[in-house]
Design a protein around this motif. Structure first.
Motif, short mmCIF file in Angstrom:
data_model
loop_
_atom_site.label_atom_id
_atom_site.label_comp_id
_atom_site.label_asym_id
_atom_site.label_seq_id
_atom_site.Cartn_x
_atom_site.Cartn_y
_atom_site.Cartn_z
N LEU A 79 -14.94 111.37 19.89
CA LEU A 79 -15.49 112.59 19.29
C LEU A 79 -16.67 113.07 20.15
O LEU A 79 -17.81 113.16 19.70
CB LEU A 79 -15.92 112.34 17.85
N TYR B 240 -17.37 132.34 8.03
CA TYR B 240 -17.60 132.38 6.59
C TYR B 240 -18.22 131.05 6.17
O TYR B 240 -18.06 130.05 6.88
CB TYR B 240 -16.28 132.60 5.83
N ALA B 241 -18.93 131.06 5.05
CA ALA B 241 -19.60 129.84 4.60
C ALA B 241 -18.90 129.19 3.41
O ALA B 241 -18.90 127.98 3.26
CB ALA B 241 -21.05 130.15 4.22
N GLU B 242 -18.28 130.02 2.56
CA GLU B 242 -17.61 129.51 1.36
C GLU B 242 -16.13 129.87 1.41
O GLU B 242 -15.76 130.89 2.01
CB GLU B 242 -18.19 130.21 0.11
N VAL C 257 -7.62 119.98 4.67
CA VAL C 257 -8.27 120.95 5.56
C VAL C 257 -9.00 120.15 6.63
O VAL C 257 -9.83 119.30 6.31
CB VAL C 257 -9.25 121.85 4.78
N GLY D 244 -9.72 119.77 11.30
CA GLY D 244 -10.04 120.50 12.54
C GLY D 244 -11.54 120.63 12.74
O GLY D 244 -12.34 120.01 12.03
N VAL E 108 -14.66 121.59 16.04
CA VAL E 108 -14.95 121.75 17.46
C VAL E 108 -14.19 120.67 18.24
O VAL E 108 -14.37 119.49 18.00
CB VAL E 108 -16.47 121.58 17.71
N PRO F 217 -19.84 112.47 11.06
CA PRO F 217 -19.04 113.36 11.92
C PRO F 217 -17.71 112.70 12.27
O PRO F 217 -17.66 111.50 12.57
CB PRO F 217 -19.93 113.52 13.16
N GLY F 218 -16.65 113.50 12.19
CA GLY F 218 -15.31 112.97 12.44
C GLY F 218 -14.70 112.29 11.23
O GLY F 218 -13.55 111.84 11.30
N PRO G 168 -18.38 125.11 -0.18
CA PRO G 168 -18.96 125.32 1.15
C PRO G 168 -18.13 124.64 2.24
O PRO G 168 -18.21 123.44 2.42
CB PRO G 168 -20.33 124.65 1.03
N ILE G 169 -17.34 125.43 2.95
CA ILE G 169 -16.47 124.85 3.97
C ILE G 169 -16.62 125.58 5.31
O ILE G 169 -15.67 125.73 6.06
CB ILE G 169 -15.00 124.88 3.54
N GLY G 170 -17.85 126.03 5.59
CA GLY G 170 -18.09 126.79 6.82
C GLY G 170 -18.50 125.94 8.00
O GLY G 170 -17.95 124.86 8.24
N ARG G 171 -19.50 126.42 8.74
CA ARG G 171 -19.89 125.82 10.01
C ARG G 171 -20.21 124.33 9.98
O ARG G 171 -19.80 123.62 10.88
CB ARG G 171 -21.12 126.55 10.57
N LEU H 299 -19.13 121.78 8.28
CA LEU H 299 -17.89 121.00 8.31
C LEU H 299 -17.23 121.11 9.67
O LEU H 299 -16.77 120.11 10.25
CB LEU H 299 -16.88 121.53 7.28
N PHE H 300 -17.17 122.35 10.15
CA PHE H 300 -16.46 122.63 11.40
C PHE H 300 -17.13 121.93 12.58
O PHE H 300 -16.48 121.28 13.39
CB PHE H 300 -16.43 124.15 11.60
N SER H 301 -18.44 122.07 12.65
CA SER H 301 -19.17 121.49 13.79
C SER H 301 -19.03 119.98 13.84
O SER H 301 -19.04 119.38 14.91
CB SER H 301 -20.66 121.83 13.70
N ASN H 302 -18.91 119.38 12.66
CA ASN H 302 -18.84 117.93 12.59
C ASN H 302 -17.43 117.37 12.42
O ASN H 302 -17.26 116.19 12.17
CB ASN H 302 -19.74 117.44 11.45
N ASN H 303 -16.44 118.25 12.53
CA ASN H 303 -15.06 117.79 12.41
C ASN H 303 -14.81 116.98 11.14
O ASN H 303 -14.20 115.90 11.17
CB ASN H 303 -14.66 116.97 13.65
N ILE H 304 -15.29 117.51 10.03
CA ILE H 304 -15.08 116.84 8.74
C ILE H 304 -13.75 117.28 8.15
O ILE H 304 -13.45 118.47 8.09
CB ILE H 304 -16.20 117.21 7.74
N THR H 305 -12.98 116.32 7.70
CA THR H 305 -11.71 116.60 7.04
C THR H 305 -11.90 116.54 5.53
O THR H 305 -12.54 115.62 5.03
CB THR H 305 -10.66 115.56 7.48
N VAL H 306 -11.35 117.53 4.83
CA VAL H 306 -11.34 117.50 3.36
C VAL H 306 -9.90 117.26 2.94
O VAL H 306 -9.00 118.02 3.32
CB VAL H 306 -11.86 118.82 2.76
#
Lengths: 344, 344
Positions: free
Chosen positions: A99, A271-273, A287, A289, A291, B259-260, B275-278, B280-287
């Motif tokens: 990562l 988007y945030a939410e 959900v 994926g 960076v 992260p990851g 809240p599923i925006g930046r 989560l995305f930046s840290n590659n968190i899976t829900v």
């Protein structure tokens, strides 16, 4: 050297800036021979407030190592190397897990005194962890494909990997930009059987078909969802690769994912939410994926690029020189160009 | 027979209703010998509008097969069987993939003319796909543990599996209800090394420690997040098993995931947006997570329950008869009981 700076929305300039120098013993200096403009560069190009001083921009490049710090061991002067869109030390706990995008000592190009990627040269921090050596070549197509390992093809691959695409998967790719098309190619490479590409620009979706898309859906929203469901016996697809980043794209993705399937996002969410309540839960939708740790994927992807089996460089449909970078931004913003290559 | 009906919030009654009869050739009739009350039953018990006619309730039971339809081949009269909390045909495309919770011909207890699980007997649709045969036993503890396969242990296991818990994982479990404690046990069984249980009821967290929790954090919200981060070198844990279902629990989960890593939800979400925006995305968190396909997991979990290595039945801290079911609901709603077993 000449380098690209952004001063605000619509205001990208090529200026003469100081040549980079080694700062840390782990640095390398790279003379850039190929760079490019990313769809994500269009976000600041569309909305960055006016800056008093220009910010270096660009984060995808390959080039020739000119000089290395005393501690650098993996590359040396004269090597052709590709840099992923984030630098990383290769040794921290996150890098060891693959990562690199969460590297404890990593960072982004054009920030904190590090050069941007759209210029004639760059100081590369953490060179041993960051750079990957490439074979020398004069083949322009191969150089273009190797350049995609820095971001766009690696990002498409990340979408496919995190969504669990494998032999026989059914996949929907949302977005016919360079990342979406790369995601089609990555899904095909991983063995996807059915690849539905959602996009409305025929030149792009035609390339998507060449890359492996079995179906193209131009409709959006509920109409697009209905079309994909029609194509998949009402079920949707196991994997959805969301390569746009807007809320409507995410919502459309939820509409076409099969129960038990995964929606992977690689377009930076604007988007945030979002809607993550009962429907996701009832259908066991994942959900995922984020960076892409491009550095992690380069060793796996490079051989398939070198032997010509996969030609992700076909996403470039325009090649320019450094002085034309501002026009390149405008061409991508106007959707006249899919992805612009900068050759030095 | 005597069966439990719900008439609205706080109004659960045990009444005499018609004995179930075979309807389809794929049905079985089961005389229920053990049933229980689920945390999810407390949602309607807390908020269901007044009903003119009572609705059958309950979805966890085991018992003796009394009669089978002409097409049933896998169980027969006299067998002890456990029913998962959803029935399923075992043959559709989703069942074959192990996602029985999305069975094309499946459904829930107490709906569409199917009996609820908190009564003396039930007609079991799709008996071959639904029921799992158990060894006969008089051992009350073993019966209790086998009963947890119908939902609570299988659901905790689903959280751990979908969050990717494996040998050496670090895990946070949010919630010290019966599902949370089962998730602790499931994570331990899958080899988790560090298991942080977030809960504030000491009797429950003590059982959590017995089940394998290495740390207990009673704080909630930002304070709870800080505590878990303190315990994990600032990183958070690879897996977060969210066993509550509220938005604050989900948000807390995002605050403690590495992260990851992955946050898996098995508490039914009581919210539509999140809240599923930046970040989560930046840290590659899976829900991930969702409604557990309990039927899929029973064959894997049963041997470890039978040999006594895992005793998930310890979540039951009260045993009642059928006539006391309304009091059992109240005891769980008042948090006087963790989970109530009904013995017939």
């Amino acid at each position: 050297m000449r380098a690209t700076l952004i001063y605000g929305a619509g205001d990208v300039r090529v200026e003469t800036v100081p040549d980079p120098k080694l700062v840390e013993p782990t640095d390398a200096l790279v003379r850039i021979t190929r760079a490019c403009i990313c769809g994500s560069d269009l976000w600041p190009y569309g909305s960055l407030p006016v800056q008093e001083r220009g910010r270096p921009i660009g984060h995808e490049f390959l080039g020739i190592v000119e000089e290395t710090g005393a501690e650098v061991t993996s590359v040396r002067k004269g090597d052709l190397v590709v840099a992923p869109f984030l630098y990383s030390d290769g040794t921290c706990e996150f890098c060891r897990e693959g990562l690199q995008s969460s590297c404890l000592h990593g960072g982004g190009w054009g920030q904190n005194g590090v050069d941007g990627g759209q210029g004639e040269a760059a100081r590369v921090p953490q060179a041993d962890g960051t750079l990957v050596k490439l074979p020398h070549t004069e083949d322009a197509d191969l150089l273009a494909s190797m350049l995609t390992l820095s971001d766009v093809f690696a990002t498409g691959h990340h979408a496919a990997v995190t969504a669990g695409v494998r032999e026989g998967s059914s996949v929907t790719v949302i977005g016919d930009g360079a990342v979406g098309l790369s995601a089609v190619l990555a899904a095909k490479r991983l063995g996807a059987e059915r690849i539905v590409l959602m996009g409305r620009h025929q030149e792009r979706t035609d390339l998507g078909r060449d890359f492996g898309a079995t179906d193209v859906v131009a409709e959006r929203g509920d109409e697009g969802i209905a079309k994909v469901r029609d194509l998949t016996g009402g079920r949707g697809t196991h994997a959805v690769l969301e390569c746009v980043g807007t809320l409507p794209a995410f919502e459309m993705g939820l509409g076409v994912v099969r129960p038990g399937g995964a929606l992977s996002r690689v377009g930076v969410p604007q988007y945030a939410e979002g809607p993550i309540g009962r429907p996701l839960f009832s259908n066991n939708i994942t959900v995922t994926g984020g960076v892409a740790p491009a550095r992690h994927y380069i060793p796996e992807l490079l051989p398939d690029v070198l032997d010509g089996r996969y030609q992700p460089g076909r996403v470039f449909d325009r090649t320019i020189g450094i002085e034309d970078v501002p026009a390149g931004y405008q061409a991508m913003a106007d959707r006249e160009a899919l992805k612009v290559l900068v050759a030095f």
